[in-house]
Design a protein around this motif. Structure first.
Motif, mmCIF file in Angstrom:
data_model
loop_
_atom_site.group_PDB
_atom_site.id
_atom_site.type_symbol
_atom_site.label_atom_id
_atom_site.label_comp_id
_atom_site.label_asym_id
_atom_site.label_seq_id
_atom_site.Cartn_x
_atom_site.Cartn_y
_atom_site.Cartn_z
ATOM 1 N N VAL A 120 59.242 -24.824 -67.352
ATOM 2 C CA VAL A 120 59.924 -24.881 -68.652
ATOM 3 C C VAL A 120 60.404 -26.307 -68.870
ATOM 4 C CG1 VAL A 120 60.588 -22.451 -68.654
ATOM 5 C CG2 VAL A 120 62.091 -24.127 -67.573
ATOM 6 N N PRO A 121 60.667 -26.697 -70.127
ATOM 7 C CA PRO A 121 60.988 -28.100 -70.417
ATOM 8 C C PRO A 121 62.119 -28.660 -69.552
ATOM 9 C CG PRO A 121 60.614 -26.902 -72.445
ATOM 10 C CD PRO A 121 60.600 -25.886 -71.355
ATOM 11 N N LEU A 122 61.893 -29.873 -69.060
ATOM 12 C CA LEU A 122 62.856 -30.559 -68.207
ATOM 13 C C LEU A 122 62.696 -32.050 -68.443
ATOM 14 C CD1 LEU A 122 64.866 -30.114 -65.723
ATOM 15 C CD2 LEU A 122 62.895 -30.743 -64.303
ATOM 16 N N ASP A 123 63.779 -32.714 -68.844
ATOM 17 C CA ASP A 123 63.714 -34.150 -69.106
ATOM 18 C C ASP A 123 63.867 -34.895 -67.784
ATOM 19 O OD1 ASP A 123 63.803 -36.728 -70.052
ATOM 20 O OD2 ASP A 123 65.240 -36.312 -71.649
ATOM 21 N N GLN A 124 62.775 -34.914 -67.043
ATOM 22 C CA GLN A 124 62.795 -35.464 -65.685
ATOM 23 C C GLN A 124 63.227 -36.927 -65.665
ATOM 24 O OE1 GLN A 124 59.052 -36.328 -63.197
ATOM 25 N NE2 GLN A 124 59.524 -34.200 -62.742
ATOM 26 N N ARG A 125 62.709 -37.725 -66.597
ATOM 27 C CA ARG A 125 63.041 -39.148 -66.619
ATOM 28 C C ARG A 125 64.539 -39.348 -66.808
ATOM 29 N NH1 ARG A 125 60.385 -43.051 -71.061
ATOM 30 N NH2 ARG A 125 58.513 -42.425 -69.911
ATOM 31 N N ALA A 126 65.129 -38.665 -67.784
ATOM 32 C CA ALA A 126 66.558 -38.817 -68.054
ATOM 33 C C ALA A 126 67.393 -38.367 -66.858
ATOM 34 C CB ALA A 126 66.955 -38.028 -69.293
ATOM 35 N N ILE A 127 66.992 -37.264 -66.234
ATOM 36 C CA ILE A 127 67.745 -36.756 -65.087
ATOM 37 C C ILE A 127 67.719 -37.748 -63.936
ATOM 38 C CG2 ILE A 127 67.817 -34.947 -63.326
ATOM 39 C CD1 ILE A 127 66.649 -33.061 -65.520
ATOM 40 N N LEU A 128 66.554 -38.297 -63.644
ATOM 41 C CA LEU A 128 66.451 -39.223 -62.511
ATOM 42 C C LEU A 128 67.159 -40.536 -62.796
ATOM 43 C CD1 LEU A 128 62.830 -38.513 -61.252
ATOM 44 C CD2 LEU A 128 65.007 -37.723 -60.292
ATOM 45 N N PRO A 163 53.948 -37.189 -61.263
ATOM 46 C CA PRO A 163 54.224 -38.625 -61.233
ATOM 47 C C PRO A 163 53.389 -39.329 -60.176
ATOM 48 C CG PRO A 163 55.937 -37.443 -60.056
ATOM 49 C CD PRO A 163 55.048 -36.402 -60.679
ATOM 50 N N THR A 164 53.087 -40.603 -60.415
ATOM 51 C CA THR A 164 52.472 -41.435 -59.393
ATOM 52 C C THR A 164 53.566 -42.208 -58.677
ATOM 53 O OG1 THR A 164 52.187 -43.335 -60.861
ATOM 54 C CG2 THR A 164 50.400 -41.688 -60.808
ATOM 55 N N LEU A 165 53.237 -42.773 -57.537
ATOM 56 C CA LEU A 165 54.230 -43.541 -56.789
ATOM 57 C C LEU A 165 54.777 -44.693 -57.617
ATOM 58 C CD1 LEU A 165 52.579 -43.625 -53.249
ATOM 59 C CD2 LEU A 165 54.680 -42.426 -53.877
ATOM 60 N N ASP A 166 53.887 -45.453 -58.240
ATOM 61 C CA ASP A 166 54.335 -46.579 -59.055
ATOM 62 C C ASP A 166 54.903 -46.120 -60.390
ATOM 63 O OD1 ASP A 166 53.628 -48.424 -57.129
ATOM 64 O OD2 ASP A 166 51.618 -48.748 -57.957
ATOM 65 N N GLY A 167 54.346 -45.037 -60.940
ATOM 66 C CA GLY A 167 54.775 -44.580 -62.253
ATOM 67 C C GLY A 167 56.226 -44.148 -62.279
ATOM 68 N N LEU A 168 56.671 -43.436 -61.250
ATOM 69 C CA LEU A 168 58.054 -43.002 -61.243
ATOM 70 C C LEU A 168 58.997 -44.199 -61.124
ATOM 71 C CD1 LEU A 168 59.719 -39.946 -59.924
ATOM 72 C CD2 LEU A 168 60.575 -42.094 -58.989
ATOM 73 N N LEU A 169 58.655 -45.158 -60.295
ATOM 74 C CA LEU A 169 59.500 -46.350 -60.178
ATOM 75 C C LEU A 169 59.571 -47.095 -61.504
ATOM 76 C CD1 LEU A 169 58.463 -47.704 -56.664
ATOM 77 C CD2 LEU A 169 60.554 -46.474 -57.274
ATOM 78 N N ALA A 170 58.449 -47.142 -62.212
ATOM 79 C CA ALA A 170 58.448 -47.808 -63.520
ATOM 80 C C ALA A 170 59.346 -47.066 -64.509
ATOM 81 C CB ALA A 170 57.028 -47.902 -64.059
ATOM 82 N N GLU A 171 59.332 -45.739 -64.478
ATOM 83 C CA GLU A 171 60.168 -44.959 -65.381
ATOM 84 C C GLU A 171 61.650 -45.132 -65.055
ATOM 85 O OE1 GLU A 171 58.995 -40.908 -65.543
ATOM 86 O OE2 GLU A 171 57.193 -41.310 -66.733
ATOM 87 N N LEU A 172 61.980 -45.260 -63.787
ATOM 88 C CA LEU A 172 63.377 -45.470 -63.419
ATOM 89 C C LEU A 172 63.875 -46.836 -63.875
ATOM 90 C CD1 LEU A 172 63.586 -43.985 -59.801
ATOM 91 C CD2 LEU A 172 64.497 -43.016 -61.905
ATOM 92 N N ALA A 173 62.975 -47.821 -63.872
ATOM 93 C CA ALA A 173 63.305 -49.172 -64.341
ATOM 94 C C ALA A 173 64.569 -49.714 -63.674
ATOM 95 C CB ALA A 173 63.449 -49.183 -65.866
#
Length: 213
Positions: A120-128, A163-173
């Motif tokens: 179900v919908p989860l704003d993973q980027r905002a949560i992390l 998520p990819t290894l690099d992709g998640l780090l990029a999203e966390l910024a």
């Protein structure tokens, strides 16, 4: 146990998931949490999506003072019972949140987010990003995510992005000057389907240390 703002349909989905079945999880801690956190000095910990409390109870048993967070009241009731049985109830507090809508207050020496992936919908980027902001100086952010469907899964049961290894780090910024990446790795684990087909599943693990605030 405290409650924060809860929204549908996520709250209803997860409450039904726990309420309509017996124990969902084994009660044991996630193996990647054990691997990554065993050498850390105990302090305060935040366990996001704690479910029935396996990780939170393990951390408390090792001397951490833990805040366990989940969306399901039933899961939190079971988690609290597990803590009592393990003799660590005084070291764990439980909070009910819809992550993405509300978040625990304070900063923690360890923020653990294991498998925050949902049908179900989860704003993973905002949560992390909130999770990273909750890490105290010198503290650790531990994130574990499934990297793909299990090898025996022939058709995805629901749409999902991994998520990819690099992709998640990029999203966390996260600012490079304030963080050090201690672990960035894909781990392959044995996995067996409900009807007994043996295979594997790949997980990504990131352990980041906050060097300054």
């Amino acid at each position: 146990m405290s409650d924060a703002h809860l929204t549908e349909p996520a709250a209803a989905f997860w409450e039904a998931r726990y309420r309509d079945s017996g124990r969902v999880w084994s009660g044991r801690p996630n193996e990647l949490l054990v691997r990554e956190a065993s050498a850390l000095t105990p302090g305060t910990a935040l366990d996001l999506g704690c479910g029935e409390g396996g990780d939170a109870v393990w951390l408390a048993s090792r001397g951490w003072r833990v805040t366990g967070v989940d969306i399901s009241a039933t899961a939190l009731e079971r988690a609290a019972g597990h803590a009592v049985e393990a003799g660590v109830a005084e070291r764990v507090s439980w909070e009910r949140h819809t992550l993405g809508e509300s978040f625990p207050e304070g900063r923690f020496d360890l923020v653990s987010a294991n498998y925050l992936q949902s049908p179900v919908p989860l704003d993973q980027r905002a949560i992390l990003r909130r999770a990273a902001a909750a890490v105290a100086e010198g503290g650790t952010l531990l994130v574990v995510m499934h990297a793909a469907w299990p090898s025996w899964q022939t058709e995805p049961p629901f749409p999902a992005e991994f998520p990819t290894l690099d992709g998640l780090l990029a999203e966390l910024a996260l600012p490079e000057a304030g963080w050090t990446v201690d672990t960035r790795e894909t781990v392959r684990r044995p996995s067996t389907s409900p009807d007994g087909v043996e295979g594997h599943r790949d997980d990504h693990v990131w352990r980041l240390r906050r060097t300054e605030v």
